[in-house]
Write a protein that holds these residues in place. Structure first.
Motif, PDB file in Angstrom:
ATOM      1  N   MET A 132      53.739  94.031  47.670  1.00 44.11           N
ATOM      2  CA  MET A 132      53.395  95.105  48.604  1.00 44.11           C
ATOM      3  C   MET A 132      53.278  96.412  47.821  1.00 44.11           C
ATOM      4  O   MET A 132      54.218  96.803  47.129  1.00 44.11           O
ATOM      5  CB  MET A 132      54.468  95.209  49.694  1.00 44.11           C
ATOM      6  CG  MET A 132      54.156  96.236  50.768  1.00 44.11           C
ATOM      7  SD  MET A 132      55.348  96.225  52.140  1.00 44.11           S
ATOM      8  CE  MET A 132      54.906  94.699  52.972  1.00 44.11           C
ATOM      9  N   ASP A 133      52.118  97.072  47.928  1.00 45.51           N
ATOM     10  CA  ASP A 133      51.902  98.283  47.131  1.00 45.51           C
ATOM     11  C   ASP A 133      52.586  99.492  47.776  1.00 45.51           C
ATOM     12  O   ASP A 133      53.062  99.446  48.921  1.00 45.51           O
ATOM     13  CB  ASP A 133      50.411  98.544  46.913  1.00 45.51           C
ATOM     14  CG  ASP A 133      49.639  98.747  48.203  1.00 45.51           C
ATOM     15  OD1 ASP A 133      50.186  99.318  49.168  1.00 45.51           O
ATOM     16  OD2 ASP A 133      48.462  98.342  48.267  1.00 45.51           O
TER      17      ASP A 133
ATOM     18  N   THR B 255      51.293 100.772  51.201  1.00 45.71           N
ATOM     19  CA  THR B 255      51.684  99.916  52.325  1.00 45.71           C
ATOM     20  C   THR B 255      53.154 100.103  52.650  1.00 45.71           C
ATOM     21  O   THR B 255      53.550 100.149  53.830  1.00 45.71           O
ATOM     22  CB  THR B 255      51.396  98.441  52.005  1.00 45.71           C
ATOM     23  OG1 THR B 255      50.007  98.293  51.690  1.00 45.71           O
ATOM     24  CG2 THR B 255      51.742  97.557  53.186  1.00 45.71           C
TER      25      THR B 255
ATOM     26  N   ASP C 176      49.768  85.553  55.841  1.00 44.04           N
ATOM     27  CA  ASP C 176      49.517  86.222  54.564  1.00 44.04           C
ATOM     28  C   ASP C 176      49.773  87.713  54.747  1.00 44.04           C
ATOM     29  O   ASP C 176      49.707  88.244  55.865  1.00 44.04           O
ATOM     30  CB  ASP C 176      48.112  85.948  54.035  1.00 44.04           C
ATOM     31  CG  ASP C 176      47.023  86.560  54.890  1.00 44.04           C
ATOM     32  OD1 ASP C 176      46.926  87.801  54.954  1.00 44.04           O
ATOM     33  OD2 ASP C 176      46.263  85.793  55.509  1.00 44.04           O
ATOM     34  N   GLU C 177      50.073  88.387  53.649  1.00 43.05           N
ATOM     35  CA  GLU C 177      50.532  89.772  53.741  1.00 43.05           C
ATOM     36  C   GLU C 177      49.503  90.682  54.400  1.00 43.05           C
ATOM     37  O   GLU C 177      49.851  91.495  55.269  1.00 43.05           O
ATOM     38  CB  GLU C 177      50.882  90.316  52.351  1.00 43.05           C
ATOM     39  CG  GLU C 177      51.414  91.746  52.392  1.00 43.05           C
ATOM     40  CD  GLU C 177      51.795  92.296  51.035  1.00 43.05           C
ATOM     41  OE1 GLU C 177      51.413  93.434  50.731  1.00 43.05           O
ATOM     42  OE2 GLU C 177      52.475  91.568  50.273  1.00 43.05           O
ATOM     43  N   ALA C 178      48.235  90.574  54.017  1.00 42.28           N
ATOM     44  CA  ALA C 178      47.222  91.480  54.551  1.00 42.28           C
ATOM     45  C   ALA C 178      47.100  91.334  56.065  1.00 42.28           C
ATOM     46  O   ALA C 178      47.009  92.338  56.792  1.00 42.28           O
ATOM     47  CB  ALA C 178      45.873  91.208  53.878  1.00 42.28           C
ATOM     48  N   THR C 179      47.119  90.091  56.559  1.00 40.64           N
ATOM     49  CA  THR C 179      47.014  89.867  57.998  1.00 40.64           C
ATOM     50  C   THR C 179      48.240  90.404  58.725  1.00 40.64           C
ATOM     51  O   THR C 179      48.124  91.035  59.785  1.00 40.64           O
ATOM     52  CB  THR C 179      46.848  88.364  58.288  1.00 40.64           C
ATOM     53  OG1 THR C 179      45.670  87.894  57.620  1.00 40.64           O
ATOM     54  CG2 THR C 179      46.704  88.117  59.778  1.00 40.64           C
TER      55      THR C 179
ATOM     56  N   VAL D 102      50.333  92.777  57.710  1.00 40.30           N
ATOM     57  CA  VAL D 102      50.325  94.245  57.663  1.00 40.30           C
ATOM     58  C   VAL D 102      49.354  94.798  58.704  1.00 40.30           C
ATOM     59  O   VAL D 102      49.662  95.756  59.428  1.00 40.30           O
ATOM     60  CB  VAL D 102      49.963  94.738  56.247  1.00 40.30           C
ATOM     61  CG1 VAL D 102      49.652  96.241  56.258  1.00 40.30           C
ATOM     62  CG2 VAL D 102      51.093  94.454  55.275  1.00 40.30           C
ATOM     63  N   GLY D 103      48.177  94.186  58.799  1.00 39.70           N
ATOM     64  CA  GLY D 103      47.206  94.649  59.781  1.00 39.70           C
ATOM     65  C   GLY D 103      47.732  94.566  61.197  1.00 39.70           C
ATOM     66  O   GLY D 103      47.516  95.471  62.015  1.00 39.70           O
TER      67      GLY D 103
ATOM     68  N   ASP E 205      49.529  98.286  61.129  1.00 33.96           N
ATOM     69  CA  ASP E 205      48.370  99.067  61.555  1.00 33.96           C
ATOM     70  C   ASP E 205      48.141  99.008  63.065  1.00 33.96           C
ATOM     71  O   ASP E 205      47.879 100.033  63.691  1.00 33.96           O
ATOM     72  CB  ASP E 205      47.121  98.589  60.810  1.00 33.96           C
ATOM     73  CG  ASP E 205      47.230  98.802  59.314  1.00 33.96           C
ATOM     74  OD1 ASP E 205      47.944  99.734  58.899  1.00 33.96           O
ATOM     75  OD2 ASP E 205      46.624  98.019  58.558  1.00 33.96           O
TER      76      ASP E 205
ATOM     77  N   GLN F 143      58.920  91.148  52.308  1.00 31.43           N
ATOM     78  CA  GLN F 143      58.050  91.825  51.340  1.00 31.43           C
ATOM     79  C   GLN F 143      58.419  93.307  51.201  1.00 31.43           C
ATOM     80  O   GLN F 143      58.415  93.855  50.096  1.00 31.43           O
ATOM     81  CB  GLN F 143      56.595  91.683  51.784  1.00 31.43           C
ATOM     82  CG  GLN F 143      56.077  90.259  51.765  1.00 31.43           C
ATOM     83  CD  GLN F 143      55.955  89.721  50.353  1.00 31.43           C
ATOM     84  OE1 GLN F 143      56.950  89.272  49.770  1.00 31.43           O
ATOM     85  NE2 GLN F 143      54.767  89.774  49.783  1.00 31.43           N
TER      86      GLN F 143
END
Length: 261
Positions: free
Chosen positions: A1-2, A5, A53-56, A58-59, A63, A79
């Protein structure tokens, strides 16, 4: 995780910029997460696939300000904690049924965080402990959510009890989030899954909980439970907006009532 984020995630749960990874920070993040990110299964009844998955995640959670169930909530929280310098292990758990039996492996996902002591961390079980539980502590642990006990079980596992009632059995073996994908699929598709047969969105409040189930709004404050019926779709949407902070462009389809044989 950047880093970006992490910053957005902390803003999502109303947490200030963190310092060193300590038990005080862990406790603060744990309770803030439960007060802001709901335990919910709306995606199943909206026809939205749940993807681990992380992107999903997080979205959805950061978000869109939604919530999720254990694999999503504890998976993404792990994460965040790792990005903040905590040592985190993802664990599988079986859930105790009302008759005392155990469900299947991977039915629940729990985190272990290793500091000077080991802690069980769980922001994805609905009504549960507000704060992390010490894993290697034989005495009852007082918490706003009740009295919790963590006891040894066979094969190096541990059982978590709330007010004397067994909740789940946590395995000792470390897992990856992808290990939970088959059971996650089962949870969102099987007619035998609790999540396909119920509709809920719930979060911790300062003095209790707030829950929407279909068109029912249930609040608990200082131990007193109040239930009301929301009159019409607009009222339901407004309740989600007011109590959970997100907008729904359409409402989830309630599950068909179970007919007794």
């Amino acid at each position: 995780m950047d880093d970006q984020t992490v910053r957005r995630y902390l803003e999502r749960i109303g947490a200030p910029a963190p310092g060193e990874p300590t038990i005080d920070l862990l406790r603060d993040l744990h309770v803030r997460h439960q007060r802001t990110v709901p335990f919910e299964n709306l995606s199943i009844h909206l026809g939205e696939p749940i993807v681990l998955d992380e992107a999903t995640l997080v979205g959805k959670i950061v978000d869109r300000r939604r919530g999720g169930f254990c694999y999503e909530l504890n998976g993404l929280f792990a994460q965040l904690l790792r990005a903040l310098g905590f040592r985190v292990t993802l664990l599988s758990a079986k859930v105790f049924t009302p008759d005392g039996a155990l469900t299947h492996p991977f039915d629940h996902a729990v985190l272990r965080v290793d500091l000077d002591e080991r802690f069980l961390v769980d922001v994805g079980f609905g009504a549960h402990a507000s704060y992390p539980l010490r894993q290697d502590w034989p005495e009852p642990q007082a918490d706003p959510g009740g009295e919790f006990l963590v006891v040894d079980a066979p094969n190096g596992d541990v059982d978590v009890l709330t007010n004397g009632t067994p909740q789940y059995r946590v395995e000792a073996r470390a897992r990856e989030l992808s290990d939970f994908a088959p059971t996650c699929w089962w949870q969102q598709t099987s007619p035998d899954s609790h999540f396909t047969r119920s509709l809920t969105c719930s979060r911790l409040t300062d003095d209790g909980r707030v829950t929407i189930s279909g068109n029912r709004l249930v609040t608990t404050a200082a131990g007193e439970r109040t239930e009301s019926v929301l009159a019409g779709d607009d009222a339901v949407r407004e309740a989600y907006r007011t109590h959970f902070g997100f907008e729904l462009d359409r409402l989830p389809t309630p599950p068909e009532p179970t007919v007794a044989a």
